[in-house]
Motif scaffolding. Structure first.
Motif, mmCIF file in Angstrom:
data_model
loop_
_atom_site.group_PDB
_atom_site.id
_atom_site.type_symbol
_atom_site.label_atom_id
_atom_site.label_comp_id
_atom_site.label_asym_id
_atom_site.label_seq_id
_atom_site.Cartn_x
_atom_site.Cartn_y
_atom_site.Cartn_z
ATOM 1 N N PHE A 86 0.995 -1.198 -0.071
ATOM 2 C CA PHE A 86 0.041 0.120 0.385
ATOM 3 C C PHE A 86 0.967 1.525 -0.293
ATOM 4 O O PHE A 86 1.390 1.371 0.969
ATOM 5 N N PRO A 87 0.466 1.638 -0.872
ATOM 6 C CA PRO A 87 1.472 2.971 -0.990
ATOM 7 C C PRO A 87 1.232 4.348 0.015
ATOM 8 O O PRO A 87 0.026 3.989 0.869
ATOM 9 N N SER A 88 2.020 5.768 0.503
ATOM 10 C CA SER A 88 0.947 6.447 1.121
ATOM 11 C C SER A 88 -0.442 6.853 0.920
ATOM 12 O O SER A 88 -1.164 6.792 -0.114
ATOM 13 N N LYS A 89 -0.338 7.656 1.802
ATOM 14 C CA LYS A 89 -2.336 7.644 1.986
ATOM 15 C C LYS A 89 -2.560 8.601 0.187
ATOM 16 O O LYS A 89 -3.570 8.953 0.439
ATOM 17 N N GLN B 19 -3.062 7.037 -2.482
ATOM 18 C CA GLN B 19 -3.978 5.972 -2.723
ATOM 19 C C GLN B 19 -5.249 7.514 -2.573
ATOM 20 O O GLN B 19 -6.183 7.095 -3.332
ATOM 21 N N ASP B 20 -4.677 8.380 -1.994
ATOM 22 C CA ASP B 20 -5.847 9.473 -2.281
ATOM 23 C C ASP B 20 -6.365 9.849 -3.846
ATOM 24 O O ASP B 20 -7.776 9.789 -4.261
ATOM 25 N N ASN C 284 -7.794 6.427 -5.656
ATOM 26 C CA ASN C 284 -9.058 6.617 -5.947
ATOM 27 C C ASN C 284 -9.860 7.573 -6.137
ATOM 28 O O ASN C 284 -10.775 7.613 -6.612
ATOM 29 N N TYR D 52 -12.527 -0.868 -6.668
ATOM 30 C CA TYR D 52 -12.563 -0.107 -5.828
ATOM 31 C C TYR D 52 -12.979 0.234 -4.350
ATOM 32 O O TYR D 52 -12.504 0.463 -2.954
ATOM 33 N N SER D 53 -14.625 -0.400 -4.192
ATOM 34 C CA SER D 53 -15.187 -0.629 -2.457
ATOM 35 C C SER D 53 -14.054 -1.786 -2.036
ATOM 36 O O SER D 53 -14.716 -2.756 -1.177
ATOM 37 N N PRO E 60 -7.622 -1.079 -1.048
ATOM 38 C CA PRO E 60 -7.670 -0.423 -1.305
ATOM 39 C C PRO E 60 -6.636 0.136 -2.078
ATOM 40 O O PRO E 60 -6.178 -1.280 -2.576
#
Lengths: 169, 169
Positions: A8-11, A14-15, A18, A28-29, A32
Motif C-alpha cells: 500500500f503506498p502512502s495515504k 492512495q487518495d 482513488n 474500488y470498494s 484500497p
C-alpha cells in the motif's frame, strides 16, 4: 481462503489513485489502491502461519526503497486495465522475485510490470475514452516504501490485512 | 489524518458479523468487522512513526488471549448500535487501558464495553425490530487473539491498515 501480498503506498498516493478508481475501477470498494507483489492464491489458516514466518524472513533481507511513478499507462490490448506506472527498480524486482519463487508456489502468470491499478472492467470504448484523457496527465511522485502486507479475502469479496512486514527489520 | 486501533477477529467471525452488517451497518463498506481498542483520533505522518514505536512496546508486554462472544446486545437507549458482546477479560482490559492512558492522549469518552458492531444508524423502529430478532440468537464462539492493528482513514472514508502488532513478540 484467498490470500495475496501487496504494497500500500502512502495515504497521499492512495487518495490520488482513488480519485480515478471511484469512477473507473470495478474493485474500488473491495481493496484500497495497491501494488500487487504476489497475486491471489488459495491457502488455509495453518499454512498462513508458515507463510507469515517466511515473509518475516524475506522482509528482513530487503531494505526500504524509493517508489517512483510519473505516468498513467494501460495494458490494452492485453486487457483494459489503466494504471499508475511504477518505475521498476532492482529492490522492487528483487522483492517480487523472492515472493514468487519456488518455495511459495503459485508462480506468476505474467512478467512483473509494477503498477497501481486505477481503472479496470472497462469496455473498449470506455477504455479508449478514459485513457485518451489520462495518458497526457503529468505525474511526478516519489516516496519511500518500507513495508508490505499479507492480505486475505473475506466472503463478501473485501480484502483485509493479516499482517504487515517491515523491510530491513 | 484520522487513525484508530482495532482487533480484527478471525475470518470466520468477520464473515459471520458481515452477514448482519451487510443489512444493518451503515459502515459496512468502510471497515471490516472489528473490536475497537482506541477510537479514532487525529494525527500526522511524523507522529505515526512514534505511535508505531509505542505500540510495538505495548504489544510486547501483552500476551495473546481468548476472545469469547456468546450473545448479541445493544447500546439502546444510549444509541441504536447492535453488537456481538465480547466477554471482558483481564487481558483485553489491560490492553485497552494501556492504549488509552495519558501518554497517547485522547482518553476514551465511554467505559470500555468490548464489542463488535453489527448494526448502527438504525431508526428506533428498525432497531426494535432487528434487535427483537437477534437478541434470541444463540452464539457460542471462542478464538485466540494474537495481534492488533493500527489503521488510518483514506479521504473516501475507507480504513486501511498501517501496521500489525503481534502480542507477546
Amino acid at each position: 481462503m484467498q490470500v495475496g501480498i501487496v504494497i500500500f503506498p502512502s495515504k497521499k498516493l492512495q487518495d490520488f489513485a482513488n480519485s480515478y478508481r471511484k469512477r473507473y475501477d470495478s474493485k474500488y470498494s473491495l481493496i484500497p489502491p495497491h501494488l500487487t507483489l504476489k497475486a491471489a492464491f488459495e491457502t488455509n489458516e495453518e499454512q498462513l502461519v508458515e507463510i507469515s514466518a517466511k515473509l518475516e524472513e524475506i522482509a528482513k533481507r530487503h531494505e526500504p526503497f524509493e517508489l517512483r511513478t510519473n505516468k498513467i499507462s494501460s495494458f490494452h490490448p492485453v486487457n483494459n486495465v489503466i494504471y499508475l506506472k511504477v518505475e521498476p527498480t532492482a529492490e522492487l524486482e528483487g522483492l517480487f522475485k523472492e515472493l514468487n519463487s519456488g518455495s511459495f508456489g503459485n508462480p506468476p502468470e505474467y512478467a512483473f510490470v509494477p503498477h497501481i491499478t486505477i481503472g479496470q472492467s472497462l469496455s473498449n470504448s470506455e477504455h479508449a475514452d478514459v485513457f485518451s484523457q489520462l495518458r497526457l496527465q503529468k505525474i511526478e511522485h516519489t516516496e519511500t516504501i518500507d513495508r508490505f502486507h499479507l492480505l486475505y479475502q473475506l466472503d463478501n469479496g473485501i480484502w483485509n490485512v493479516y499482517e504487515t512486514f517491515l523491510l530491513g527489520k
